[in-house]
Write a protein that holds these residues in place. Structure first.
Motif, mmCIF file in Angstrom:
data_model
loop_
_atom_site.group_PDB
_atom_site.id
_atom_site.type_symbol
_atom_site.label_atom_id
_atom_site.label_comp_id
_atom_site.label_asym_id
_atom_site.label_seq_id
_atom_site.Cartn_x
_atom_site.Cartn_y
_atom_site.Cartn_z
ATOM 1 N N MET A 92 81.931 -29.716 -20.157
ATOM 2 C CA MET A 92 81.469 -31.038 -20.563
ATOM 3 C C MET A 92 79.992 -31.225 -20.225
ATOM 4 N N SER A 93 79.398 -30.261 -19.542
ATOM 5 C CA SER A 93 77.990 -30.360 -19.170
ATOM 6 C C SER A 93 77.101 -29.984 -20.343
ATOM 7 N N LEU A 94 76.035 -30.728 -20.540
ATOM 8 C CA LEU A 94 75.084 -30.431 -21.595
ATOM 9 C C LEU A 94 74.123 -29.350 -21.123
ATOM 10 N N THR A 95 73.894 -28.363 -21.989
ATOM 11 C CA THR A 95 72.993 -27.276 -21.637
ATOM 12 C C THR A 95 71.546 -27.756 -21.699
ATOM 13 N N ARG A 96 70.797 -27.466 -20.690
ATOM 14 C CA ARG A 96 69.388 -27.835 -20.675
ATOM 15 C C ARG A 96 68.544 -26.581 -20.803
ATOM 16 N N ASP A 97 67.345 -26.728 -21.365
ATOM 17 C CA ASP A 97 66.440 -25.588 -21.487
ATOM 18 C C ASP A 97 66.042 -25.074 -20.108
ATOM 19 N N ASP A 98 66.030 -25.973 -19.164
ATOM 20 C CA ASP A 98 65.616 -25.621 -17.808
ATOM 21 C C ASP A 98 66.581 -26.305 -16.843
ATOM 22 N N ASP A 99 67.139 -25.539 -15.908
ATOM 23 C CA ASP A 99 68.082 -26.115 -14.951
ATOM 24 C C ASP A 99 67.435 -27.195 -14.100
ATOM 25 N N ASN A 100 66.113 -27.148 -13.986
ATOM 26 C CA ASN A 100 65.406 -28.143 -13.180
ATOM 27 C C ASN A 100 64.935 -29.337 -14.008
ATOM 28 N N SER A 103 66.425 -35.967 -15.786
ATOM 29 C CA SER A 103 67.127 -36.843 -16.723
ATOM 30 C C SER A 103 66.149 -37.513 -17.674
ATOM 31 N N PHE A 104 64.963 -37.829 -17.173
ATOM 32 C CA PHE A 104 63.953 -38.438 -18.027
ATOM 33 C C PHE A 104 63.590 -37.518 -19.186
ATOM 34 N N VAL A 105 63.337 -36.250 -18.883
ATOM 35 C CA VAL A 105 62.975 -35.286 -19.924
ATOM 36 C C VAL A 105 64.150 -35.084 -20.890
ATOM 37 N N SER A 106 65.355 -34.991 -20.359
ATOM 38 C CA SER A 106 66.532 -34.806 -21.215
ATOM 39 C C SER A 106 66.716 -35.970 -22.178
ATOM 40 N N LEU A 107 66.519 -37.182 -21.676
ATOM 41 C CA LEU A 107 66.650 -38.368 -22.531
ATOM 42 C C LEU A 107 65.576 -38.378 -23.614
ATOM 43 N N CYS A 108 64.361 -38.033 -23.247
ATOM 44 C CA CYS A 108 63.271 -38.011 -24.235
ATOM 45 C C CYS A 108 63.544 -36.972 -25.321
ATOM 46 N N LYS A 109 64.012 -35.805 -24.929
ATOM 47 C CA LYS A 109 64.327 -34.771 -25.902
ATOM 48 C C LYS A 109 65.480 -35.206 -26.803
ATOM 49 N N SER A 110 66.450 -35.914 -26.239
ATOM 50 C CA SER A 110 67.573 -36.414 -27.039
ATOM 51 C C SER A 110 67.089 -37.374 -28.113
ATOM 52 N N VAL A 111 66.111 -38.219 -27.755
ATOM 53 C CA VAL A 111 65.537 -39.163 -28.720
ATOM 54 C C VAL A 111 64.851 -38.395 -29.857
#
Length: 214
Positions: A92-100, A103-111
């Motif tokens: 259920m975990s979303l894969t990120r380009d970077d493990d570090n 959340s701010f970066v992930s949200l921006c990329k989602s947008v």
């Protein structure tokens, strides 16, 4: 005007079929369409019970995830065959380009990726990073103005929330972002920059609270 003979023929065609030896009514066999047969088969399949309280959070438990997968395979054998052929781990975990990645970066990329094909979204994100990001290897700076360069998304650090808040919406649109997406990015940045949202706060929230907050 319909003749009596025609009327009798019409009535006979519309009436139930009777056997010559008995007056029992024989119903015409109904041929089920493929979709109906599939639906009937699925409905008649005995599916193991699964706890109605299972949520995104409880599925993080490997045991619950395994139970959920077994449920899907039992409910839909064809889907079960596809699941069995899949080698990737189900999570259920979303894969990120970077493990570090924050959340701010992930949200921006989602947008940025919302409602776009992956390649198109990555191209826009790369242009955004070329303009506003920070190169992790400064020796690659000459490649910033080269559209055919081999620069990758991983060559950049995403702008900070404070930097995104200070960006001009019209300039953000120049890299391929729409008006609304540029505004959404700034809205997310404002929340993090003001402290209304934070990494620690989001990690401590339930999924429902995160959804309501966002």
């Amino acid at each position: 005007m319909t003749s009596r003979r025609s009327a009798r023929l019409l009535a006979k065609a519309a009436s139930p079929i009777l056997t010559p030896k008995a007056s029992k009514v024989l119903k015409k066999p109904v041929t089920k369409k493929p979709a109906v047969r599939v639906a009937a088969a699925v409905l008649s399949t005995k599916v193991p019970a699964i706890d109605a309280g299972v949520t995104h959070a409880t599925l993080a438990d490997p045991g619950m995830m395994e139970a959920a997968i077994l449920y899907l395979k039992s409910a839909d054998p064809k889907l079960g065959q596809i699941i069995d052929q899949t080698t990737d781990e189900c999570s259920m975990s979303l894969t990120r380009d970077d493990d570090n990645e924050t959340s701010f970066v992930s949200l921006c990329k989602s947008v940025i990726f919302q409602q776009l094909a992956g390649n198109a979204a990555r191209a826009i994100l790369l242009r955004f990073l070329k303009r506003y990001g920070t190169l992790t290897d400064t020796s690659k700076a000459p490649l910033l103005n080269d559209d055919s360069s081999e620069l990758q998304l991983t060559d950049f650090e995403f702008p900070t929330a404070q930097q995104v808040v200070a960006m001009d919406v019209e300039e953000m649109k120049a890299v391929g972002l729409g008006q609304r997406k540029a505004e959404y990015l700034q809205a997310v940045a404002e929340q993090f920059n003001s402290g209304a949202l934070s990494e620690k706060m989001l990690l401590g929230m339930s999924d429902e609270n995160v959804s309501r907050t966002l």
